[in-house]
Design a protein around this motif. Structure first.
Motif, PDB file in Angstrom:
ATOM      1  N   HIS A   1       0.558  -1.297  -0.480  1.00  0.00           N
ATOM      2  CA  HIS A   1      -0.214  -0.012  -0.108  1.00  0.00           C
ATOM      3  C   HIS A   1       0.824   1.461   0.107  1.00  0.00           C
ATOM      4  O   HIS A   1       1.922   1.215   0.264  1.00  0.00           O
ATOM      5  N   ILE A   2       0.135   2.553  -1.311  1.00  0.00           N
ATOM      6  CA  ILE A   2       0.844   3.423  -0.536  1.00  0.00           C
ATOM      7  C   ILE A   2       0.413   4.672  -0.037  1.00  0.00           C
ATOM      8  O   ILE A   2      -0.939   4.481  -0.010  1.00  0.00           O
ATOM      9  N   GLY A   3       0.950   5.544   1.058  1.00  0.00           N
ATOM     10  CA  GLY A   3       0.624   6.649   2.425  1.00  0.00           C
ATOM     11  C   GLY A   3       1.017   7.548   1.208  1.00  0.00           C
ATOM     12  O   GLY A   3       2.344   7.851   0.947  1.00  0.00           O
ATOM     13  N   HIS A   4       0.078   8.884   0.652  1.00  0.00           N
ATOM     14  CA  HIS A   4       0.717   9.956   0.455  1.00  0.00           C
ATOM     15  C   HIS A   4       0.013  11.122   1.063  1.00  0.00           C
ATOM     16  O   HIS A   4      -0.859  11.033   1.852  1.00  0.00           O
ATOM     17  N   GLU A   5       0.829  12.415   0.736  1.00  0.00           N
ATOM     18  CA  GLU A   5      -0.076  13.829   1.370  1.00  0.00           C
ATOM     19  C   GLU A   5      -1.562  14.031   0.924  1.00  0.00           C
ATOM     20  O   GLU A   5      -1.217  14.302  -0.652  1.00  0.00           O
ATOM     21  N   ALA A   6      -2.075  14.387   1.354  1.00  0.00           N
ATOM     22  CA  ALA A   6      -3.471  15.219   0.936  1.00  0.00           C
ATOM     23  C   ALA A   6      -3.361  16.274   0.571  1.00  0.00           C
ATOM     24  O   ALA A   6      -3.619  17.088   1.489  1.00  0.00           O
ATOM     25  N   LEU A   7      -2.734  17.093  -0.607  1.00  0.00           N
ATOM     26  CA  LEU A   7      -1.807  18.442  -0.601  1.00  0.00           C
ATOM     27  C   LEU A   7      -2.875  18.961  -0.809  1.00  0.00           C
ATOM     28  O   LEU A   7      -3.734  18.644  -2.268  1.00  0.00           O
ATOM     29  N   ASN A   8      -3.054  20.123  -1.002  1.00  0.00           N
ATOM     30  CA  ASN A   8      -4.721  20.995  -1.563  1.00  0.00           C
ATOM     31  C   ASN A   8      -4.125  22.152  -2.462  1.00  0.00           C
ATOM     32  O   ASN A   8      -3.047  23.182  -2.573  1.00  0.00           O
ATOM     33  N   ILE A   9      -3.759  21.168  -3.696  1.00  0.00           N
ATOM     34  CA  ILE A   9      -2.791  20.966  -5.065  1.00  0.00           C
ATOM     35  C   ILE A   9      -3.378  22.845  -5.605  1.00  0.00           C
ATOM     36  O   ILE A   9      -2.430  23.510  -5.842  1.00  0.00           O
ATOM     37  N   LYS A  10      -4.695  23.012  -5.786  1.00  0.00           N
ATOM     38  CA  LYS A  10      -4.847  23.996  -6.296  1.00  0.00           C
ATOM     39  C   LYS A  10      -3.855  25.479  -5.106  1.00  0.00           C
ATOM     40  O   LYS A  10      -3.780  26.370  -6.180  1.00  0.00           O
ATOM     41  N   GLY A  11      -4.245  25.634  -4.135  1.00  0.00           N
ATOM     42  CA  GLY A  11      -3.356  26.723  -3.468  1.00  0.00           C
ATOM     43  C   GLY A  11      -2.191  26.653  -2.650  1.00  0.00           C
ATOM     44  O   GLY A  11      -1.702  27.657  -3.606  1.00  0.00           O
TER      45      GLY A  11
ATOM     46  N   ASN B   1       7.356   9.911   8.076  1.00  0.00           N
ATOM     47  CA  ASN B   1       5.943  10.267   9.488  1.00  0.00           C
ATOM     48  C   ASN B   1       4.203  10.252   8.066  1.00  0.00           C
ATOM     49  O   ASN B   1       3.643   9.222   8.746  1.00  0.00           O
ATOM     50  N   ILE B   2       4.614   9.825   7.166  1.00  0.00           N
ATOM     51  CA  ILE B   2       3.749   9.830   6.239  1.00  0.00           C
ATOM     52  C   ILE B   2       3.266   8.627   5.867  1.00  0.00           C
ATOM     53  O   ILE B   2       1.913   7.971   6.068  1.00  0.00           O
ATOM     54  N   ARG B   3       4.517   7.563   6.258  1.00  0.00           N
ATOM     55  CA  ARG B   3       3.591   5.780   5.822  1.00  0.00           C
ATOM     56  C   ARG B   3       3.028   5.449   7.135  1.00  0.00           C
ATOM     57  O   ARG B   3       1.744   4.674   7.567  1.00  0.00           O
ATOM     58  N   ASN B   4       3.901   6.272   8.581  1.00  0.00           N
ATOM     59  CA  ASN B   4       3.309   5.918  10.046  1.00  0.00           C
ATOM     60  C   ASN B   4       2.048   6.201   9.625  1.00  0.00           C
ATOM     61  O   ASN B   4       1.150   5.561  11.320  1.00  0.00           O
ATOM     62  N   ARG B   5       1.391   7.648   9.572  1.00  0.00           N
ATOM     63  CA  ARG B   5       0.144   7.997   9.731  1.00  0.00           C
ATOM     64  C   ARG B   5      -0.889   7.292   8.434  1.00  0.00           C
ATOM     65  O   ARG B   5      -1.919   6.547   9.286  1.00  0.00           O
ATOM     66  N   ALA B   6      -0.001   6.820   7.903  1.00  0.00           N
ATOM     67  CA  ALA B   6      -0.712   5.843   6.571  1.00  0.00           C
ATOM     68  C   ALA B   6      -1.577   4.578   7.362  1.00  0.00           C
ATOM     69  O   ALA B   6      -2.635   4.066   7.617  1.00  0.00           O
ATOM     70  N   VAL B   7      -1.081   4.188   8.206  1.00  0.00           N
ATOM     71  CA  VAL B   7      -0.756   2.780   9.300  1.00  0.00           C
ATOM     72  C   VAL B   7      -1.643   3.354  10.150  1.00  0.00           C
ATOM     73  O   VAL B   7      -1.721   2.283  11.520  1.00  0.00           O
TER      74      VAL B   7
END
Length: 414
Positions: free
Chosen positions: A283-293, A372-378
């Protein structure tokens, strides 16, 4: 399971003329049906705070919908006999597209998110025609496909159709470098894969750098920045051409071809990176970025060149087909928090290799964020270094050579 394959077409001169004529007729039909809906909206709307107590209200008109406009196609074919050359389902698909654009602006989609006001299509701006009823006809003839009222068209079968899949719909798309056929394939016998529960051992965290939680870093191609010099030349040449002349059309085609090449390079890179990540079977954890912002800041060019939205969409679709998950996590604090002890360590953009004063952990800032992103994903906000499984990054020594210096001055991009 529903997938889409796109193939390049080799049309004859007569077929190209037919497709171009159909695109123009569909463009006019789209604008006419959209104008009907705008007229209904304009005549029936009333501002409550600006309406007087005594006023004349005209009779309200019925709202045009898909079925009423579809029935009106009979009148269109009587007034304009050239519409009889088009397949009926193709014209109905044009009405469905106009209804979808109008409703998403007025009411929003299933999530309540409203789109911008649809615009009328100018000449050459309507670039695709659909064939929704292709499943009812005999369509497979080796490297040829039978399309309604066009006949057999040749396509470059660069990859075979999957076994067991049936062609449901088709669409001809006109691009600056030629014509393409998009086939929508369906196979109901393909089982839906149920992904495993994400854990430390079967999950990867990625920073949008691009760097993983194991320290693997991918070089950034930046296709737009590489093409900027040539784009400046061809756009300057286009600005000198007089409107209406053939030279301007040729110059416009050169600009469009260069932009298409940049887009193809970016998409090709996104697909290759997504495949390399999913080949690990995790599984892949990634950031939920505000790309438009982010795209409204001074990092706008780097953000658009990265194409984060396109990459995350490709990653999500490919992960679902592989029986995996692409997990979006809150990006706040992923760079500032220490991945070993969880303490907040303030740092600036120039601090590429910070050292935690609490536990002594030294990692590249993007590597630290990926962990940190991986840790939050799990579901674990902090995993201490002594609790990490063997092979997971903890306290490391600073390398002799620094990371890519481009990461100091620009937003990381794919």
């Amino acid at each position: 399971m529903r997938i889409a394959y796109q193939y390049r077409l080799r049309l004859t001169t007569a077929q190209q003329t037919t497709v171009d004529a159909w695109l123009e007729l569909c463009r006019r039909q789209y604008n006419y049906r959209l104008a009907e809906r705008f007229n209904w909206w304009q005549q029936n709307r009333c501002d409550v705070n600006a309406c007087p107590l005594i006023c004349y209200l005209p009779e309200l008109k019925d709202k045009p919908d898909f079925y009423s406009q579809k029935r009106d196609l009979v009148n269109s074919k009587v007034l304009f006999p050239e519409y009889k050359e088009l397949p009926s389902h193709t014209l109905q698909d044009v009405i469905a597209r106009a209804e979808k654009a109008f409703d998403r602006w007025l009411s929003g989609d299933s999530h309540g998110k409203r789109s911008g006001k649809p615009r009328f299509k100018g000449q050459g701006r309507f670039r695709s025609i659909g064939f929704p009823d292709l499943a009812k006809a005999e369509h497979s003839h080796g490297r040829f496909i039978q399309l309604p009222k066009i006949g057999k068209v040749k396509l470059i079968l660069h990859r075979p159709l999957p076994d067991g899949f049936k062609v449901k719909t088709a669409a001809i798309v006109k691009k600056v470098d030629g014509y393409y056929l998009t086939l929508s394939l369906q196979d109901s016998s393909v089982p839906i894969l149920t992904p495993d529960i994400p854990g430390i051992e079967n999950t990867i965290g990625i920073d949008m750098g691009l760097i993983t939680d194991t320290g693997e870093e991918v070089s950034i191609p930046q296709p737009y920045r590489q093409a900027e010099k040539r784009l400046k030349q061809v756009q300057r040449s286009l600005s000198r051409k007089q409107k209406g002349l053939k030279r301007r059309k040729k110059a416009l085609k050169r600009v469009a071809q260069l932009h298409l090449k940049v887009a193809n390079q970016r998409k090709d890179f996104h697909y290759k990176i997504a495949k390399s990540l999913l080949n690990k079977g995790k599984h892949i954890g990634h950031e939920a970025l505000n790309i438009k912002g982010i795209a409204r800041t001074r990092m706008a060019k780097a953000t658009h060149d990265a194409g984060w939205g396109q990459f995350l969409k490709i990653l999500s679709i490919k992960a679902e087909r592989a029986g995996l998950m692409a997990i979006a996590v809150n990006p706040n604090g992923t760079t500032q928090d220490c991945s070993a002890c969880g303490q907040k360590v303030p740092k600036t953009i120039q601090d590429r290799w910070p050292s935690c004063p609490h536990c002594g952990c030294e990692l590249d800032r993007d590597h630290n964020a990926a962990i940190n992103i991986r840790n939050r994903a799990v579901g674990h906000p902090v995993l201490k270094a002594q609790e990490m499984p063997d092979g997971m990054p903890g306290v490391t020594e600073k390398p002799a050579q620094p990371s890519d210096p481009r990461r100091l001055y620009a937003m990381p991009a794919f």
